[in-house]
Write an enzyme that holds these catalytic residues in place. Structure first.
Site, PDB file in Angstrom:
ATOM      1  N   ASP A   1       0.847  -1.186   0.000  1.00 24.67           N
ATOM      2  CA  ASP A   1       0.000   0.000   0.000  1.00 24.67           C
ATOM      3  C   ASP A   1       0.886   1.241   0.000  1.00 24.67           C
ATOM      4  OD1 ASP A   1      -2.480   1.163  -0.138  1.00 24.67           O
ATOM      5  OD2 ASP A   1      -2.758   1.267   2.026  1.00 24.67           O
TER       6      ASP A   1
ATOM      7  N   HIS B   1      -4.684  13.782   0.848  1.00 26.65           N
ATOM      8  CA  HIS B   1      -4.879  12.971   2.055  1.00 26.65           C
ATOM      9  C   HIS B   1      -3.683  13.131   2.991  1.00 26.65           C
ATOM     10  CE1 HIS B   1      -6.015   9.610   4.629  1.00 26.65           C
ATOM     11  NE2 HIS B   1      -4.818   9.082   4.428  1.00 26.65           N
TER      12      HIS B   1
ATOM     13  N   GLU C   1     -11.012   3.870   3.397  1.00 33.07           N
ATOM     14  CA  GLU C   1     -10.061   4.646   2.611  1.00 33.07           C
ATOM     15  C   GLU C   1     -10.346   4.422   1.131  1.00 33.07           C
ATOM     16  OE1 GLU C   1      -6.201   5.355   5.432  1.00 33.07           O
ATOM     17  OE2 GLU C   1      -6.038   3.804   3.895  1.00 33.07           O
TER      18      GLU C   1
ATOM     19  N   GLU D   1      -9.297   4.175  -2.432  1.00 32.36           N
ATOM     20  CA  GLU D   1      -8.044   3.916  -3.125  1.00 32.36           C
ATOM     21  C   GLU D   1      -8.286   3.208  -4.454  1.00 32.36           C
ATOM     22  OE1 GLU D   1      -4.825   2.201  -0.952  1.00 32.36           O
ATOM     23  OE2 GLU D   1      -5.629   2.769   1.029  1.00 32.36           O
TER      24      GLU D   1
ATOM     25  N   ASP E   1      -9.056   0.212   1.926  1.00 34.69           N
ATOM     26  CA  ASP E   1      -8.143  -0.258   2.972  1.00 34.69           C
ATOM     27  C   ASP E   1      -8.719   0.159   4.322  1.00 34.69           C
ATOM     28  OD1 ASP E   1      -5.858  -1.402   4.078  1.00 34.69           O
ATOM     29  OD2 ASP E   1      -4.755   0.487   4.018  1.00 34.69           O
TER      30      ASP E   1
ATOM     31  N   ARG F   1      -8.476   3.579  13.313  1.00 39.32           N
ATOM     32  CA  ARG F   1      -7.636   4.751  13.552  1.00 39.32           C
ATOM     33  C   ARG F   1      -7.087   4.809  14.975  1.00 39.32           C
ATOM     34  NH1 ARG F   1      -6.347   6.092   8.436  1.00 39.32           N
ATOM     35  NH2 ARG F   1      -8.167   6.672   7.190  1.00 39.32           N
TER      36      ARG F   1
ATOM     37  N   GLN G   1      -4.343   2.316  15.175  1.00 39.84           N
ATOM     38  CA  GLN G   1      -3.229   2.846  14.386  1.00 39.84           C
ATOM     39  C   GLN G   1      -2.442   3.906  15.166  1.00 39.84           C
ATOM     40  OE1 GLN G   1      -4.486   4.468  10.643  1.00 39.84           O
ATOM     41  NE2 GLN G   1      -2.411   4.838   9.905  1.00 39.84           N
TER      42      GLN G   1
ATOM     43  N   LYS H   1      -4.578  -2.107  10.035  1.00 42.70           N
ATOM     44  CA  LYS H   1      -4.857  -2.162   8.602  1.00 42.70           C
ATOM     45  C   LYS H   1      -5.105  -3.581   8.094  1.00 42.70           C
ATOM     46  CE  LYS H   1      -3.843   2.216   7.375  1.00 42.70           C
ATOM     47  NZ  LYS H   1      -4.656   3.093   6.531  1.00 42.70           N
TER      48      LYS H   1
ATOM     49  N   THR I   1      -9.003  -5.863   3.666  1.00 41.38           N
ATOM     50  CA  THR I   1      -8.944  -4.920   2.552  1.00 41.38           C
ATOM     51  C   THR I   1      -9.948  -5.409   1.516  1.00 41.38           C
ATOM     52  OG1 THR I   1      -6.604  -4.452   2.933  1.00 41.38           O
ATOM     53  CG2 THR I   1      -7.493  -3.899   0.765  1.00 41.38           C
TER      54      THR I   1
ATOM     55  N   GLU J   1     -10.565  12.497   7.671  1.00 41.44           N
ATOM     56  CA  GLU J   1     -10.467  13.835   7.098  1.00 41.44           C
ATOM     57  C   GLU J   1     -11.798  14.576   7.153  1.00 41.44           C
ATOM     58  OE1 GLU J   1      -8.042  13.547   3.224  1.00 41.44           O
ATOM     59  OE2 GLU J   1      -8.675  11.504   3.698  1.00 41.44           O
TER      60      GLU J   1
END
Length: 435
Positions: A133, A140, A205, A207, A239, A243, A246, A259, A263, A380
């Site tokens: 990844d 971002h 996420e 992607e 993904d 948070r 993380q 993570k 996925t 975000e």
């Protein structure tokens, strides 16, 4: 590569659902693996609301030369052999299948080889040996950086090197797989010690995923001018991210359990050949930015390393579905917001001699737009949970709750061309298993 008759916007198919299809008109013909009652997992091509059985097509004798060899490589439950064979066989298969599906005289022969996609199970298209990844969405990176380093959001290396990390291939799943809320170590700033339990800050996420086709030998870097010879195609990729897990675990070695629990990808490979009409120049870099090092710079990549690809994220909650409310669009972004191209990702990945293998998957990282309506994660959109978003049901969200469903879609479009897509990349949150 060049355009050919398979890209002709005037070409239509006798498969009626293909004409005007949002994702799979005859100009697309993506590759995947499907099964159904009485049909073991095998390679197929999406056309409208149907799937063309490549094993049956090969056995019919209608495919010639390289096209037949390509179909033979798609007999099993993964497309790795076909991906490894490279672009020549894929192009031959695409051209003959496009001709057969647009020639009314072939309908009676081909129609029995079509399966209703709604009656099929769609599998991962390849056996993924490795998943990497990247972090090439600069908006971002800036948004997340501002949450933690307001005065200096980008780390010094960002504009010099395509940042990435090795993810977990075993937990990649196709669209529709259940997203079970993960457990992990959690530690709020005011707490003296961590606890263990379900994540409270589950996020998506937005992607893209790049599928590797032709391989490079160990110790043999791939020059940027040759990088796209190794690109088999693209998919959508979510993904999922815990948070709070993380935030506690990522220093000093980066993403791990936050993570690798799941996925989700869209399961059809939109091939490099299908992508050809939608190639564009990447967004120009500000004049003040450093020029890429020579191994990451190539005139062709500068002129056509990007994609005319609009991206969308939709959210629904359990309450919304029970109330008959449609899902709501929470993000509209675009692939042009990649700071590094797919080709640069491939070249950098192999620059130390690392060997990429057929079926490897590269994620771009979150592709946010520069404005809030295009932010590609809740981290975000809600400024780290400080500003909840309000949904049509009156509910608010900072991060995802059990029963929430996220759907990613993408649309490739260019002037004078027929738009094509990927199908859905869908996942619904289930409660954590705390037994």
């Amino acid at each position: 590569m060049s355009l050919d008759e398979t890209h002709d916007p005037a070409r239509v198919s006798w498969v009626k659902s293909a004409n005007g299809h949002a994702d799979f008109p005859i100009q697309n013909l993506p590759l995947g693996v499907f099964s159904s009652d009485g049909v073991s997992p095998r390679g197929g091509i999406a056309i409208g609301d149907s799937i063309l059985d490549l094993r049956a097509l090969f056995e019919s004798g209608l495919l010639k030369d390289d096209a037949g060899r390509a179909a033979l490589l798609a007999f099993g439950d993964s497309l790795n052999p076909l991906l490894q064979a490279g672009g020549q066989l894929r192009r031959a298969l695409r051209r003959q299948v496009s001709e057969l599906l647009s020639d009314q005289s072939q309908r009676s022969l081909i129609e029995p080889m079509l399966h209703d996609a709604g009656d099929c199970r769609i599998h991962l298209p390849a056996s993924i040996g490795d998943y990497t990844d990247f972090y090439v969405g600069i908006h971002h990176a800036l948004n997340v950086g501002r949450l933690f380093r307001p005065d200096n959001p980008l780390l010094p290396n960002y504009k010099h090197v395509p940042i990435g990390y090795h993810g977990r291939a075993s937990s990649v799943r196709p669209s529709g797989a259940v997203v079970q809320r993960p457990l992990g170590q959690l530690k709020a700033a005011q707490e003296a010690a961590p606890t263990f339990g379900p994540t409270h800050r589950l996020d998506y996420e937005l992607e893209l995923g790049a599928w590797i086709g032709a391989e490079n030998d160990l110790g043999k870097p791939v020059p940027l001018a040759q990088a796209e010879q190794h690109l088999a195609g693209l998919c959508l990729l979510n993904d999922w991210s815990a948070r709070d897990v993380q935030a506690w675990e990522y220093q000093p070695l980066g993403p791990f359990l936050a993570k690798n629990f799941l996925t989700t990808i869209s399961p059809w490979i939109v091939t490099a050949e299908a992508l050809e009409p939608y190639r564009i120049a990447p967004d120009p870099r500000p004049e003040s930015d450093p020029a890429p090092l020579p191994y990451l710079d190539d005139p062709t990549d500068r002129s056509r390393g990007g994609f005319a690809l609009a991206l969308e994220v939709r959210l629904s909650t359990q309450k919304m579905r029970q109330s008959g409310l449609d899902d709501v669009v929470i993000s509209l972004s675009h692939a042009r917001h990649m700071y590094w191209s797919i080709g640069q990702m491939i070249t950098h990945h192999t620059s130390n001699g690392c060997n990429l293998r057929a079926g490897d998957l590269l994620g771009t990282g979150t592709l946010s737009a520069p404005t809030p309506d295009g932010f590609g994660s809740l981290l975000e959109l809600t400024k780290g949970g400080a500003e909840p978003i309000t949904l049509p049901s009156g509910e608010t969200r900072t991060f995802l709750e059990d029963g929430d469903e996220i759907v990613l879609t993408g649309r490739l479009d260019a002037h004078g061309r027929v738009a094509i897509g990927f199908g859905e990349c869908r996942g619904r949150i289930a409660m954590a298993d705390v037994t």
